[in-house]
Design an enzyme around this catalytic site. Structure first.
Site, mmCIF file in Angstrom:
data_model
loop_
_atom_site.group_PDB
_atom_site.id
_atom_site.type_symbol
_atom_site.label_atom_id
_atom_site.label_comp_id
_atom_site.label_asym_id
_atom_site.label_seq_id
_atom_site.Cartn_x
_atom_site.Cartn_y
_atom_site.Cartn_z
ATOM 1 N N ARG A 144 0.804 -1.224 0.000
ATOM 2 C CA ARG A 144 0.000 0.000 0.000
ATOM 3 C C ARG A 144 0.840 1.279 0.000
ATOM 4 O O ARG A 144 0.334 2.367 -0.236
ATOM 5 C CB ARG A 144 -0.957 -0.013 1.210
ATOM 6 C CG ARG A 144 -2.065 -1.049 1.093
ATOM 7 C CD ARG A 144 -2.756 -1.328 2.424
ATOM 8 N NE ARG A 144 -1.993 -2.222 3.293
ATOM 9 C CZ ARG A 144 -2.406 -2.658 4.471
ATOM 10 N NH1 ARG A 144 -3.577 -2.271 4.943
ATOM 11 N NH2 ARG A 144 -1.645 -3.468 5.203
ATOM 12 N N ASN B 293 -6.928 -3.248 17.615
ATOM 13 C CA ASN B 293 -5.691 -3.950 17.940
ATOM 14 C C ASN B 293 -4.530 -3.121 17.409
ATOM 15 O O ASN B 293 -4.453 -2.848 16.219
ATOM 16 C CB ASN B 293 -5.732 -5.330 17.253
ATOM 17 C CG ASN B 293 -4.383 -6.034 17.286
ATOM 18 O OD1 ASN B 293 -3.580 -5.799 18.177
ATOM 19 N ND2 ASN B 293 -4.156 -6.903 16.305
ATOM 20 N N LYS C 206 33.122 25.074 -0.450
ATOM 21 C CA LYS C 206 33.160 23.627 -0.672
ATOM 22 C C LYS C 206 34.508 23.069 -0.252
ATOM 23 O O LYS C 206 35.537 23.583 -0.699
ATOM 24 C CB LYS C 206 32.921 23.291 -2.145
ATOM 25 C CG LYS C 206 32.771 21.795 -2.369
ATOM 26 C CD LYS C 206 33.321 21.314 -3.689
ATOM 27 C CE LYS C 206 34.821 21.132 -3.619
ATOM 28 N NZ LYS C 206 35.367 20.493 -4.817
ATOM 29 N N ARG D 125 46.663 42.529 -13.078
ATOM 30 C CA ARG D 125 45.583 43.017 -13.943
ATOM 31 C C ARG D 125 46.198 44.016 -14.912
ATOM 32 O O ARG D 125 47.283 44.555 -14.655
ATOM 33 C CB ARG D 125 44.485 43.687 -13.113
ATOM 34 C CG ARG D 125 44.970 44.921 -12.399
ATOM 35 C CD ARG D 125 43.923 45.534 -11.483
ATOM 36 N NE ARG D 125 44.451 46.734 -10.867
ATOM 37 C CZ ARG D 125 44.217 47.098 -9.616
ATOM 38 N NH1 ARG D 125 43.491 46.331 -8.817
ATOM 39 N NH2 ARG D 125 44.706 48.215 -9.142
HETATM 40 C C1 UD1 Z 1 -2.158 -5.797 11.562
HETATM 41 C C2 UD1 Z 1 -3.105 -6.658 12.408
HETATM 42 C C3 UD1 Z 1 -4.305 -5.809 12.817
HETATM 43 C C4 UD1 Z 1 -3.836 -4.565 13.563
HETATM 44 C C5 UD1 Z 1 -2.784 -3.791 12.753
HETATM 45 C C6 UD1 Z 1 -2.167 -2.725 13.615
HETATM 46 C C7 UD1 Z 1 -2.913 -8.951 11.574
HETATM 47 C C8 UD1 Z 1 -3.519 -10.017 10.753
HETATM 48 N N1 UD1 Z 1 -3.558 -7.785 11.631
HETATM 49 O O1 UD1 Z 1 -2.855 -5.441 10.380
HETATM 50 O O2 UD1 Z 1 -5.167 -6.553 13.653
HETATM 51 O O3 UD1 Z 1 -4.949 -3.730 13.848
HETATM 52 O O4 UD1 Z 1 -1.729 -4.665 12.307
HETATM 53 O O5 UD1 Z 1 -1.311 -1.889 12.883
HETATM 54 O O6 UD1 Z 1 -1.906 -9.182 12.198
HETATM 55 N N2 UD1 Z 1 4.354 -8.928 8.314
HETATM 56 C C9 UD1 Z 1 5.310 -9.911 8.197
HETATM 57 N N3 UD1 Z 1 4.994 -11.060 7.545
HETATM 58 C C10 UD1 Z 1 3.764 -11.286 7.019
HETATM 59 C C11 UD1 Z 1 2.791 -10.287 7.143
HETATM 60 C C12 UD1 Z 1 3.116 -9.107 7.796
HETATM 61 O O7 UD1 Z 1 6.435 -9.758 8.672
HETATM 62 O O8 UD1 Z 1 3.565 -12.373 6.462
HETATM 63 C C13 UD1 Z 1 4.718 -7.669 9.016
HETATM 64 C C14 UD1 Z 1 4.640 -6.448 8.124
HETATM 65 O O9 UD1 Z 1 5.905 -6.167 7.543
HETATM 66 C C15 UD1 Z 1 4.218 -5.352 9.098
HETATM 67 C C16 UD1 Z 1 3.465 -6.099 10.180
HETATM 68 O O10 UD1 Z 1 3.776 -7.472 10.036
HETATM 69 O O11 UD1 Z 1 5.323 -4.696 9.671
HETATM 70 C C17 UD1 Z 1 1.960 -5.922 10.085
HETATM 71 O O12 UD1 Z 1 1.506 -6.347 8.810
HETATM 72 P P1 UD1 Z 1 0.429 -5.518 8.007
HETATM 73 O O13 UD1 Z 1 0.198 -6.193 6.717
HETATM 74 O O14 UD1 Z 1 0.783 -4.088 7.982
HETATM 75 O O15 UD1 Z 1 -0.862 -5.750 8.941
HETATM 76 P P2 UD1 Z 1 -2.139 -4.838 9.060
HETATM 77 O O16 UD1 Z 1 -3.042 -5.120 7.924
HETATM 78 O O17 UD1 Z 1 -1.776 -3.445 9.312
HETATM 79 CA CA CA Z 2 0.141 -2.369 9.368
#
Ligand code: UD1
Ligand code: CA
Length: 457
Positions: free
Chosen positions: A16, A170, A351, A440
């Site tokens: 995103r 959350n 510089k 000069r």
């Molecule tokens: C997540 C939570 C949501 C919460 C929100 C808060 C889940 C399913 N949802 O949603 O409940 O309200 O954060 O900000 O957990 N990441 C990995 N591996 C993966 C997927 C994600 O390392 O397979 C990491 C991403 O890099 C990121 C973090 O986990 O830093 C959160 O992932 P993201 O996809 O941003 O979750 P949200 O949709 O924001």
């Molecule tokens: Ca997130």
């Protein structure tokens, strides 16, 4: 006290963000988001921090260095799957494990400490950091039962209309009994709208096993902002900027207009320094006491001594002494070393030059690849001719030299101690100390010459 561990989730691409740069590396006030998280965690008593990396793994690793251990999540199958990758390092350990998303850069150590304290005191198996917001779209919702106890977390995309009305979210920061966490993770499925293994599902699994799950609601939603796109990134930036500016103000810095003053996370500023609007201080900049900076001044990776004034100017990767006066409209380029009591006036570009104590270039000069001694006066419009189209050469101007206005010093060249260069000279050879050099054409006045031009009068 229990052993404490931390897992940071940082493997996602960050679709995103629509960016070549991986999400957790996007800077907030000059520091990558994930580094903000690591810095806050390092304030807690944590035995071992594990960062889950995937997209941009090498870059994240080199950014954080040995402040964390790393596990690779090759495919991003969800946040539960991400935590699972830490199994080899953590499973089987007795203790408490904090899990934090790498995209929540504003979370503070104090808040995590409160979460852990409540968790340990209540002997819970899981504790969720929650927050209340009027605009919960996109976040997982906290679903409580009729007794007010947490039942589960429902992701926005999976939530019913009724669940979407819930404004307690959350934050993505949790605290678990380590063994219970890794046990519950085995039972998480990916049967949901996104086909992912959701970490929040662990809550429902533990609840069904009659384990204690608590929630700690912070009062400050802005601290828990999750950055998924550039709109949230700008909100995080604004919140962090305010936090940084307020810290400096509390430490004795006057900021005339905090909304228009931009200070990166790694900057330090001494007492009684005044920052005018439009000041941008970034990188590893250190500003001394009683300085006046701005308006509209950018300083990056510079060390500035006490009582120095820099107005409407730009300075990069340089050292600037005490009691210096720079600007308006000066440009200090990298590798410059400006001594104490120096004056660099309007429309002067410096510089890779050293300026000794008390020297001046007050107007319209270019001084590049130069060693300028102390008490030197460089007249208006004088320049070092440092480049022949191929190579750069050094100009040495020794102590006490006076360079007349509009002189060209063709490098390599040395102007000896105490010498004078006459205005308008083009100096191509060394000038001995104490000499006057005039280079000069002589002025010729042709008396009554103009009459000869008036042919057709
Ligand atoms: C997540 C939570 C949501 C919460 C929100 C808060 C889940 C399913 N949802 O949603 O409940 O309200 O954060 O900000 O957990 N990441 C990995 N591996 C993966 C997927 C994600 O390392 O397979 C990491 C991403 O890099 C990121 C973090 O986990 O830093 C959160 O992932 P993201 O996809 O941003 O979750 P949200 O949709 O924001
Ligand atoms: Ca997130």
């Amino acid at each position: 006290m229990n052993n404490r561990y931390a897992v940071i989730l940082a493997a996602g691409q960050g679709t995103r963000m629509k960016s070549k740069l991986y999400k957790v590396l996007h800077p907030v006030c000059g520091k990558p988001m994930v580094e903000h998280v690591v810095d806050e965690i390092s304030k807690l008593e944590i035995e071992s921090t594990v960062t889950v990396i995937g997209h941009g793994a090498d870059l994240v690793k080199s950014q954080l260095g040995d402040r964390s251990k790393y596990v690779l999540q090759e495919q991003q199958l969800g946040t539960a799957h991400a935590v699972m990758q830490a199994e080899d390092l953590l499973a089987g350990k007795e203790g408490t494990t904090l899990v934090i998303c790498g995209d929540t850069p504003l979370i503070r150590a104090e808040t995590m400490e409160l979460l852990v304290a409540q968790h340990e005191q209540r002997k819970a198996k899981a504790s969720i950091l929650t927050a209340y917001t009027e605009n919960p779209a996109g976040y997982g919702r906290i679903i409580r039962n009729s007794d007010g106890l947490v039942e589960k977390i429902v992701e926005h995309k999976d939530a019913t209309n009724e669940e979407r009305q819930v404004k307690e979210i959350n934050t993505g920061t949790y605290c678990f009994d380590n063994k219970a966490l890794f046990e519950a993770l085995k039972h998480v499925s990916n049967e949901n709208v996104q086909g992912e293994y959701y970490l929040p599902d662990v809550i429902e699994i533990l609840k069904k096993n009659n384990e204690t799950v608590t929630a700690y609601q912070t009062e400050d939603f802005s601290e828990t902002l999750g950055v998924n796109d550039r709109v949230a990134l700008s909100q995080a930036e604004a919140t962090m900027r305010k936090r940084i500016n307020e810290t400096h103000m509390r430490n004795g810095v006057t900021i005339i207009d905090p909304l228009n003053t931009y200070i990166s996370a790694g900057v330090s500023i001494g007492q009684d320094t005044v920052l005018y609007p439009g000041t941008i201080l970034s990188g590893e900049t250190k500003i001394g006491n009683e300085c006046v900076i701005g308006p509209n001044t950018e300083i990056k990776d510079c060390v500035v001594g006490d009582n120095t004034t820099i107005r409407q100017s730009a300075a990069y990767e340089s050292s600037i002494g005490a009691d210096v006066n720079i600007g308006p409209f000066a440009h200090i380029r990298p590798s410059s070393d400006i001594g104490d009591e120096v004056k660099i006036g309007n429309f002067v570009e410096i510089k890779k030059a050293v300026f000794g104590k008390g020297s001046k270039a007050s107007h319209l000069s270019y001084i590049g690849d130069a060693e300028v001694g102390s008490d030197v006066n460089i007249g208006c419009g004088s320049i070092t001719v440092n480049y022949d189209g191929k190579n750069k050469y050094l100009t040495k101007i020794e102590d006490g030299v006076f360079i007349g206005c509009n002189s060209n010093l063709v490098a390599p060249v040395t102007i000896g101690k105490g010498a004078y260069v006459a205005a308008g000279s083009t100096i191509t050879e060394d000038v001995p100390g104490e000499a006057l050099s005039v280079a000069r054409a002589r002025q010729v006045n042709k008396e009554n010459y103009v009459q000869h031009l008036k042919f057709n009068k």
